[in-house]
Design a protein around this motif. Sequence first.
Motif, PDB file in Angstrom:
ATOM      1  N   SER A  16      47.371  11.653 -54.129  1.00  0.00           N
ATOM      2  CA  SER A  16      47.741  11.697 -52.669  1.00  0.00           C
ATOM      3  C   SER A  16      48.912  10.990 -51.752  1.00  0.00           C
ATOM      4  O   SER A  16      49.746  11.100 -51.356  1.00  0.00           O
ATOM      5  CB  SER A  16      46.575  11.328 -51.151  1.00  0.00           C
ATOM      6  N   CYS A  17      49.343  10.306 -52.686  1.00  0.00           N
ATOM      7  CA  CYS A  17      50.769   9.489 -53.183  1.00  0.00           C
ATOM      8  C   CYS A  17      50.838   9.048 -54.144  1.00  0.00           C
ATOM      9  O   CYS A  17      50.775   8.951 -55.140  1.00  0.00           O
ATOM     10  CB  CYS A  17      49.639   7.806 -53.353  1.00  0.00           C
ATOM     11  N   ILE A  18      52.407   9.562 -54.152  1.00  0.00           N
ATOM     12  CA  ILE A  18      52.929   9.385 -55.360  1.00  0.00           C
ATOM     13  C   ILE A  18      54.671   8.209 -55.114  1.00  0.00           C
ATOM     14  O   ILE A  18      55.021   7.917 -54.200  1.00  0.00           O
ATOM     15  CB  ILE A  18      54.696  11.136 -55.378  1.00  0.00           C
ATOM     16  N   ASN A  19      54.468   7.610 -56.053  1.00  0.00           N
ATOM     17  CA  ASN A  19      55.508   6.482 -56.197  1.00  0.00           C
ATOM     18  C   ASN A  19      57.033   7.097 -56.373  1.00  0.00           C
ATOM     19  O   ASN A  19      57.695   8.026 -56.623  1.00  0.00           O
ATOM     20  CB  ASN A  19      54.907   6.222 -57.612  1.00  0.00           C
ATOM     21  N   ASP A  20      58.084   6.813 -55.505  1.00  0.00           N
ATOM     22  CA  ASP A  20      59.090   7.458 -55.566  1.00  0.00           C
ATOM     23  C   ASP A  20      60.316   6.680 -56.399  1.00  0.00           C
ATOM     24  O   ASP A  20      61.193   7.398 -57.068  1.00  0.00           O
ATOM     25  CB  ASP A  20      60.291   7.173 -54.124  1.00  0.00           C
ATOM     26  N   ASP A  21      60.020   5.843 -57.105  1.00  0.00           N
ATOM     27  CA  ASP A  21      60.331   4.840 -57.941  1.00  0.00           C
ATOM     28  C   ASP A  21      60.553   5.429 -59.746  1.00  0.00           C
ATOM     29  O   ASP A  21      60.805   4.957 -60.337  1.00  0.00           O
ATOM     30  CB  ASP A  21      60.600   3.407 -57.958  1.00  0.00           C
ATOM     31  N   ASP A  22      59.409   6.384 -59.659  1.00  0.00           N
ATOM     32  CA  ASP A  22      58.937   6.839 -60.653  1.00  0.00           C
ATOM     33  C   ASP A  22      59.527   7.923 -60.734  1.00  0.00           C
ATOM     34  O   ASP A  22      58.413   8.781 -60.198  1.00  0.00           O
ATOM     35  CB  ASP A  22      57.978   6.235 -61.693  1.00  0.00           C
ATOM     36  N   ASP A  23      60.072   8.643 -61.899  1.00  0.00           N
ATOM     37  CA  ASP A  23      59.232  10.383 -61.445  1.00  0.00           C
ATOM     38  C   ASP A  23      58.450  10.618 -61.835  1.00  0.00           C
ATOM     39  O   ASP A  23      57.877  10.433 -63.099  1.00  0.00           O
ATOM     40  CB  ASP A  23      60.944  10.967 -62.420  1.00  0.00           C
ATOM     41  N   ASP A  24      57.625  11.982 -60.895  1.00  0.00           N
ATOM     42  CA  ASP A  24      56.991  12.114 -61.434  1.00  0.00           C
ATOM     43  C   ASP A  24      55.124  11.882 -61.828  1.00  0.00           C
ATOM     44  O   ASP A  24      54.258  11.842 -62.603  1.00  0.00           O
ATOM     45  CB  ASP A  24      56.733  13.586 -62.641  1.00  0.00           C
ATOM     46  N   VAL A  25      55.232  10.005 -61.373  1.00  0.00           N
ATOM     47  CA  VAL A  25      54.009   9.330 -61.885  1.00  0.00           C
ATOM     48  C   VAL A  25      53.337   9.478 -60.972  1.00  0.00           C
ATOM     49  O   VAL A  25      53.922   9.225 -59.240  1.00  0.00           O
ATOM     50  CB  VAL A  25      54.427   8.429 -61.941  1.00  0.00           C
ATOM     51  N   THR A  26      52.237   9.842 -60.423  1.00  0.00           N
ATOM     52  CA  THR A  26      51.101   9.229 -59.564  1.00  0.00           C
ATOM     53  C   THR A  26      50.451   7.769 -59.251  1.00  0.00           C
ATOM     54  O   THR A  26      49.873   7.376 -60.364  1.00  0.00           O
ATOM     55  CB  THR A  26      50.043  10.643 -59.382  1.00  0.00           C
ATOM     56  N   GLN A  27      50.297   6.903 -58.288  1.00  0.00           N
ATOM     57  CA  GLN A  27      49.662   6.194 -57.812  1.00  0.00           C
ATOM     58  C   GLN A  27      49.130   6.438 -57.220  1.00  0.00           C
ATOM     59  O   GLN A  27      48.379   7.425 -56.017  1.00  0.00           O
ATOM     60  CB  GLN A  27      50.770   5.578 -57.433  1.00  0.00           C
ATOM     61  N   ALA A  28      47.344   5.424 -57.074  1.00  0.00           N
ATOM     62  CA  ALA A  28      46.284   6.062 -56.287  1.00  0.00           C
ATOM     63  C   ALA A  28      46.318   4.543 -55.135  1.00  0.00           C
ATOM     64  O   ALA A  28      46.745   3.356 -55.946  1.00  0.00           O
ATOM     65  CB  ALA A  28      45.003   6.121 -57.491  1.00  0.00           C
ATOM     66  N   THR A  29      46.478   4.775 -54.526  1.00  0.00           N
ATOM     67  CA  THR A  29      46.155   3.676 -53.592  1.00  0.00           C
ATOM     68  C   THR A  29      44.695   4.391 -52.672  1.00  0.00           C
ATOM     69  O   THR A  29      44.702   5.568 -51.953  1.00  0.00           O
ATOM     70  CB  THR A  29      47.450   3.997 -53.002  1.00  0.00           C
ATOM     71  N   LEU A  30      43.237   3.461 -52.089  1.00  0.00           N
ATOM     72  CA  LEU A  30      42.940   3.788 -51.189  1.00  0.00           C
ATOM     73  C   LEU A  30      42.915   3.185 -49.673  1.00  0.00           C
ATOM     74  O   LEU A  30      42.520   3.061 -48.808  1.00  0.00           O
ATOM     75  CB  LEU A  30      41.770   3.593 -52.391  1.00  0.00           C
ATOM     76  N   GLU A  31      43.647   2.016 -50.585  1.00  0.00           N
ATOM     77  CA  GLU A  31      44.050   0.955 -49.714  1.00  0.00           C
ATOM     78  C   GLU A  31      44.246   2.022 -47.501  1.00  0.00           C
ATOM     79  O   GLU A  31      45.324   3.236 -47.390  1.00  0.00           O
ATOM     80  CB  GLU A  31      46.059   0.446 -49.099  1.00  0.00           C
ATOM     81  N   GLY A  32      43.912   1.218 -46.497  1.00  0.00           N
ATOM     82  CA  GLY A  32      43.971   1.834 -45.049  1.00  0.00           C
ATOM     83  C   GLY A  32      42.977   2.863 -44.534  1.00  0.00           C
ATOM     84  O   GLY A  32      41.643   2.036 -45.052  1.00  0.00           O
ATOM     85  N   ASP A  33      43.191   3.550 -43.753  1.00  0.00           N
ATOM     86  CA  ASP A  33      42.193   4.083 -43.165  1.00  0.00           C
ATOM     87  C   ASP A  33      41.550   4.890 -43.624  1.00  0.00           C
ATOM     88  O   ASP A  33      42.331   5.913 -42.900  1.00  0.00           O
ATOM     89  CB  ASP A  33      42.053   3.789 -41.627  1.00  0.00           C
ATOM     90  N   TRP A  34      39.636   5.277 -43.548  1.00  0.00           N
ATOM     91  CA  TRP A  34      39.292   7.104 -44.200  1.00  0.00           C
ATOM     92  C   TRP A  34      38.072   6.899 -42.905  1.00  0.00           C
ATOM     93  O   TRP A  34      37.576   6.394 -43.034  1.00  0.00           O
ATOM     94  CB  TRP A  34      38.890   7.034 -45.633  1.00  0.00           C
ATOM     95  N   LYS A  35      38.021   8.340 -42.647  1.00  0.00           N
ATOM     96  CA  LYS A  35      37.029   8.761 -42.601  1.00  0.00           C
ATOM     97  C   LYS A  35      35.933   9.866 -42.851  1.00  0.00           C
ATOM     98  O   LYS A  35      36.968  10.439 -43.444  1.00  0.00           O
ATOM     99  CB  LYS A  35      37.937   9.256 -40.914  1.00  0.00           C
ATOM    100  N   LEU A  36      35.095   9.482 -43.095  1.00  0.00           N
ATOM    101  CA  LEU A  36      34.133  10.580 -43.175  1.00  0.00           C
ATOM    102  C   LEU A  36      34.065  12.062 -42.377  1.00  0.00           C
ATOM    103  O   LEU A  36      33.793  12.297 -40.803  1.00  0.00           O
ATOM    104  CB  LEU A  36      32.615  10.425 -42.996  1.00  0.00           C
ATOM    105  N   VAL A  37      34.812  13.496 -42.430  1.00  0.00           N
ATOM    106  CA  VAL A  37      34.503  14.569 -41.939  1.00  0.00           C
ATOM    107  C   VAL A  37      33.387  15.325 -42.236  1.00  0.00           C
ATOM    108  O   VAL A  37      33.626  16.338 -41.227  1.00  0.00           O
ATOM    109  CB  VAL A  37      36.048  14.626 -42.235  1.00  0.00           C
ATOM    110  N   GLN A  38      32.817  15.033 -42.849  1.00  0.00           N
ATOM    111  CA  GLN A  38      31.837  15.872 -43.646  1.00  0.00           C
ATOM    112  C   GLN A  38      30.906  16.057 -44.626  1.00  0.00           C
ATOM    113  O   GLN A  38      31.465  14.890 -44.679  1.00  0.00           O
ATOM    114  CB  GLN A  38      32.613  17.610 -44.137  1.00  0.00           C
ATOM    115  N   MET A  39      29.288  15.794 -44.543  1.00  0.00           N
ATOM    116  CA  MET A  39      28.899  15.548 -45.354  1.00  0.00           C
ATOM    117  C   MET A  39      27.759  16.777 -45.622  1.00  0.00           C
ATOM    118  O   MET A  39      27.712  18.170 -44.973  1.00  0.00           O
ATOM    119  CB  MET A  39      27.232  15.346 -43.991  1.00  0.00           C
TER     120      MET A  39
END
Length: 96
Positions: A16-39
């Motif tokens: 879900s998060c791409i770092n524009d500084d490095d070509d085609d490098v995916t960076q994981a970030t969990l920081e921020g708000d997340w909502k449970l939408v399905q159980m």
Amino acid sequence: MKIKFSALIIVAILCSCINDDDDDVTQATLEGDWKLVQMSGSIPDSETTGSDMEWQESYRFFEDGNFLKTRETEESVVELTGTYRFNDDQGSLELT
């Protein structure tokens, strides 16, 4: 409290998060708000979504490895705090 999320959710987070500084490098970030939408459970057809769920739950992940979980029901709002750790080997997120 320990919760393990499925590898599918982790893959979605990782992609879900791409770092524009490095070509085609995916960076994981969990920081921020997340909502449970399905159980869903182990019982067939036990899946519930949105306002049909028994409670509404959200998570706020902080850069320092802490999180805040909020669960709202008709009767109450409960907040819990803890720490989180992503386990690359197992492809899981562990909340303690």
